[in-house]
Enzyme design. Structure first.
Site, PDB file in Angstrom:
ATOM      1  CD  GLU A  55      -2.917  -0.936   2.379  1.00 41.11           C
ATOM      2  OE1 GLU A  55      -4.014  -0.355   2.322  1.00 41.11           O
ATOM      3  OE2 GLU A  55      -2.482  -1.461   3.417  1.00 41.11           O
ATOM      4  CG  ASP A  57       6.407  -0.071  -2.025  1.00 38.21           C
ATOM      5  OD1 ASP A  57       7.058   0.828  -1.450  1.00 38.21           O
ATOM      6  OD2 ASP A  57       6.696  -1.274  -1.956  1.00 38.21           O
ATOM      7  CG  LEU A 104      17.813   1.870  -2.005  1.00 36.52           C
ATOM      8  CD1 LEU A 104      17.928   0.348  -1.926  1.00 36.52           C
ATOM      9  CD2 LEU A 104      18.899   2.426  -2.907  1.00 36.52           C
ATOM     10  CE  LYS A 139      14.566  -2.272   0.219  1.00 39.56           C
ATOM     11  NZ  LYS A 139      13.787  -2.531   1.456  1.00 39.56           N
ATOM     12  CD  GLU A 206      18.473  -2.423   6.464  1.00 49.41           C
ATOM     13  OE1 GLU A 206      17.446  -2.549   7.151  1.00 49.41           O
ATOM     14  OE2 GLU A 206      18.825  -1.341   5.952  1.00 49.41           O
ATOM     15  CB  CYS A 462     -15.315  16.095  16.465  1.00 47.83           C
ATOM     16  SG  CYS A 462     -14.997  14.323  16.390  1.00 47.83           S
TER      17      CYS A 462
END
Length: 742
Positions: A55, A57, A104, A139, A206, A462
């Site tokens: 979603e 991307d 990236l 990745k 990572e 609200c």
């Protein structure tokens, strides 16, 4: 020189027509940009994403498509291509990255990989026979981390944060066995070694948790009554970003290197050579790191890794390709916050079947009613998921979903999936009735003309909107008030102490009432009040963003303040534009800085223009400010209650004039035009150089142009520059400017 007014008028009318056509796109882009920033914050800063990778991307891809249709030049891009990461948290010390940690760009189809390779060749202006070699590696789905070694000794570890500022996790990574405290050159296969370790070298990679360790951790958490993690990535992020390093020590974290940042010397001329050197110093790198000499080899490696994905001990979500030659990487440089020399080829989403048990409605700070589907737990790609966003009323109607339906869901990463198919929509049951009243305040809920989102009309009446707007106001991207978290805002709101942003600055009058409440002691209250007092002179752009005006995200707020310097100047110009161009039932026209509009006003020139046309011209001439933004600003200042909130807030705070730091170079702040054939670089590379030096690379010569760089074959632009008396230099002189700037 006489001006042909008829031609100028026709040109203006064509531009005006084009602008009207782009209004819906500009509005959609503004909304998409705000969503992307929010979800980056949820993912990177809170480790609590609420939409799937697929979603997210899709949001970025749609926004980039709109940007490409709205702008002509790369220098005009202003939003989604500049978004990477999220602000670092306040729980750990902050670290300024010497070299920005980039994100990236993504590819999803084989054709996009082929286009990436072609784009690299075009940018470098390479002859057809010249081969371009790429590295390819899996990745890994973890938390980005930078390890700074000096004289071979680890002196600092930091998370990526927003790419510029991360969090200091040095004490925590000391407990990760994959990360050595001291680098020692070790021989590789065949006796090759990485050579001496540079005096300064930042290794980037990572931090992750293996699938097996993740399962064991969640089992232990469940048995002890602790928080369960949704997936290995969240578990790794939460474990690394602990204030107490002993918690990290108890968690089985791993590390995989994939690049580097600041370096006093680089041990190789290619990506592969440097990665092998890093490996020889004792850091693990991907076992699937290979060289590819064609698009076919790149795609073959992608499919090989995809086939082996399920059997890997850790989560991956794609393959990363990088240009191998470092001198070419340097020439390619970066666009916004991503390198031109690398791309991530993402895997397609994984799918599973489950039951949609119910649909809940959540109310956001802008009043938007967001439907959230609650699922029977289902395992998708190794992760148990129970929630799915249904986006809006139209998406529910498109899918035809109702509580009790069997649905197909997919995930392309590690978070909430999306519904892709309703398997029981043909069953004879009533359709889901989307609420027409707010579930929080019972105010009418409606969708504005041309919009799919249904919003509560209650505004600050609200409670959901009031508390959410206050939470947004104190968030890190806005005023960044430490200690005033969501629970505290909910508590103080329920007590009647916080009704508007200005009330935050009046909390000091309630010190005696706060002290003694559960969780509040003298020191914690004093710390909170000190954080609030430290924001009495807030950054004007942060303050503007913190007000939560629709379509005015953090980037747009900065762009507005760069132009107008003072908040009151902005308000006066917005009111002037609105009074002239907004009648009953009218909408603002314009956008994009149309030709024929009056020159920009500068605050130093005196009072802002009073003509509506001039005011609108000033606003829409700002990159990223189109009709949707101008209308939202006008609507805000047109509402008396908002004006009261604005004036009440400015009675408590005094934002200084907005000042922007500039990059020091010979062309900083200047507008440069390149014309003719450039012999040592492509046009795109030249523009990228200008932008790195703080200049704007324009496509046309005008009175605002400061410098023209002309190569062989320069034609009308060169003549125009001569007629206007603009300085003209050749490519060699430009190269000297670049060299002198370092």
């Amino acid at each position: 020189m006489a001006i042909d007014t008829r031609k100028e008028h026709e040109k203006f009318k064509r531009t005006e027509k084009r602008q009207r056509e782009l209004v819906p796109l500009a509005k959609e882009l503004s909304e998409l940009t705000e969503k992307i920033r929010f979800h980056r914050y949820q993912y990177d800063d809170l480790d609590d994403p609420i939409i799937s990778d697929a979603e997210f991307d899709a949001l970025k891809r749609r926004a980039q498509e709109i940007e490409d249709s709205l702008v002509l030049n790369e220098e005009d891009l202003f939003s989604v291509r500049q978004i990477v990461g999220a602000p670092s948290s306040k729980s750990l010390a902050r670290v300024l990255h010497e070299v920005r940690m980039m994100s990236l760009d993504n590819a999803f189809a084989d054709e996009e990989v082929a286009e990436f390779v072609a784009r690299v060749r075009r940018f470098l202006a390479l002859p057809e026979e010249t081969q371009v070699v790429f590295t390819a590696e899996d990745k890994i789905d973890g938390l980005s981390c930078s390890l700074r070694y000096e004289k071979g000794v680890l002196v600092r570890a930091a998370t990526r944060g927003d790419g510029q500022v991360g969090e200091d996790v040095t004490a925590n990574v000391a407990h990760i066995s994959d990360i050595p405290q001291r680098l020692s050159p070790l021989p590789l296969a065949g006796g090759a070694g990485g050579g001496p370790v540079p005096d300064v070298f930042e290794i980037r990679g990572e931090v992750y948790m293996s699938k097996q360790d993740f399962t064991a951790l969640n089992a232990a958490q469940e048995s002890s009554g602790g928080k369960l993690f949704a997936n290995p990535r969240n578990a790794a992020a939460g474990s690394l970003r602990q204030k107490d390093a002993s918690v990290t020590k108890a968690r089985p974290l791993r590390f995989l290197a994939h690049g580097w940042g600041a370096a006093s010397a680089v041990p190789g001329a290619t990506q592969m050579e440097v990665m092998r050197a890093i490996e020889s110093w004792g850091l693990p790198v991907s076992p699937d790191l290979v060289l590819c000499r064609s698009v076919e080899e790149m795609l073959q490696q992608y499919r090989s890794i995809q086939a082996a994905r399920a059997g890997l001990g850790y989560e991956i979500d794609g393959v990363v390709y990088k240009v191998d030659r470092l001198d070419w990487q340097g020439r390619l440089g970066f666009v916004a916050k991503a390198p031109r020399w690398a791309i991530a080829h993402k895997f397609p989403a994984e799918r599973a079947e489950t039951t949609l048990e119910r649909i809940d409605i959540q109310v956001g700070r802008t009043g938007k009613l967001t439907p959230v589907g609650r699922l029977a737990p289902v395992l998708v790609g190794g992760v148990t998921v129970t929630n799915v966003t249904l986006h809006n009323r139209d998406e529910i109607a498109r899918l035809g979903v109702r509580p009790g339906d069997r649905v197909v869901v997919q995930r392309a990463g590690d978070v909430i999936p999306q519904v892709v198919e309703n398997l029981t929509r043909e069953e004879d049951r009533p359709a889901y009735a989307f609420p027409d009243h707010c579930p929080e305040c019972d105010s009418e809920a409606v969708a504005e003309e041309g919009e799919v989102d249904v919003r509560c009309t209650g505004g600050l009446v609200c409670p959901a909107q009031r508390t959410e707007r206050l939470k947004h106001f104190v968030s890190r991207a806005a005023l960044d008030i430490d200690g005033l978290g969501e629970k505290t805002i909910d508590e103080f709101f329920a007590l009647g102490w916080l009704e508007s942003p200005a009330d935050i600055f009046r909390l000091k009058q309630r010190r005696a009432e706060i002290v003694g409440r559960e969780g509040w002691q003298d020191k914690s209250v004093d710390n909170l009040l000190a954080s609030i007092e430290a924001r009495r002179s807030p950054d004007a752009a942060r303050l503007l963003f913190g007000l939560g005006i629709r379509h005015v995200g953090a980037v747009t707020a900065r762009d507005l303040m760069k132009r107008f310097v003072r908040l009151e100047t902005l308000r006066e110009i917005v009111e002037a534009a609105g009074s002239s161009h907004l009648g009953e039932g009218d909408h603002l026209q314009g956008g994009g800085g149309a030709p024929g509009l009056s020159p920009l006003h500068h605050p130093a020139d005196g009072p802002p223009p009073r003509s509506g046309e001039d005011a609108l011209a000033e606003l829409t001439a700002i990159d990223g400010v189109g009709p949707a933004v101008v209308e939202a600003l006008h609507d805000f200042f047109h509402e008396p209650h908002n004006v009261a909130v604005w004036e009440d807030l400015l009675s408590e705070v005094s934002p200084p004039d907005f000042v922007v730091e500039t990059t020091a170079s010979a062309v900083s702040g200047k507008t440069v035009v390149f014309t003719g054939k450039l012999e040592t670089m492509s046009r795109d590379e030249a523009k990228a150089q200008a932008e790195r030096l703080g200049a704007k690379a324009a496509g046309t010569v005008s009175a605002k142009t400061d410098l023209v760089v002309a190569g062989p074959g320069a034609g009308s632009k060169l003549k125009q520059a001569a007629a206007l008396g603009i300085e003209v230099i050749d490519e060699a002189a430009w190269a000297e400017i670049v060299r002198a700037a370092g």
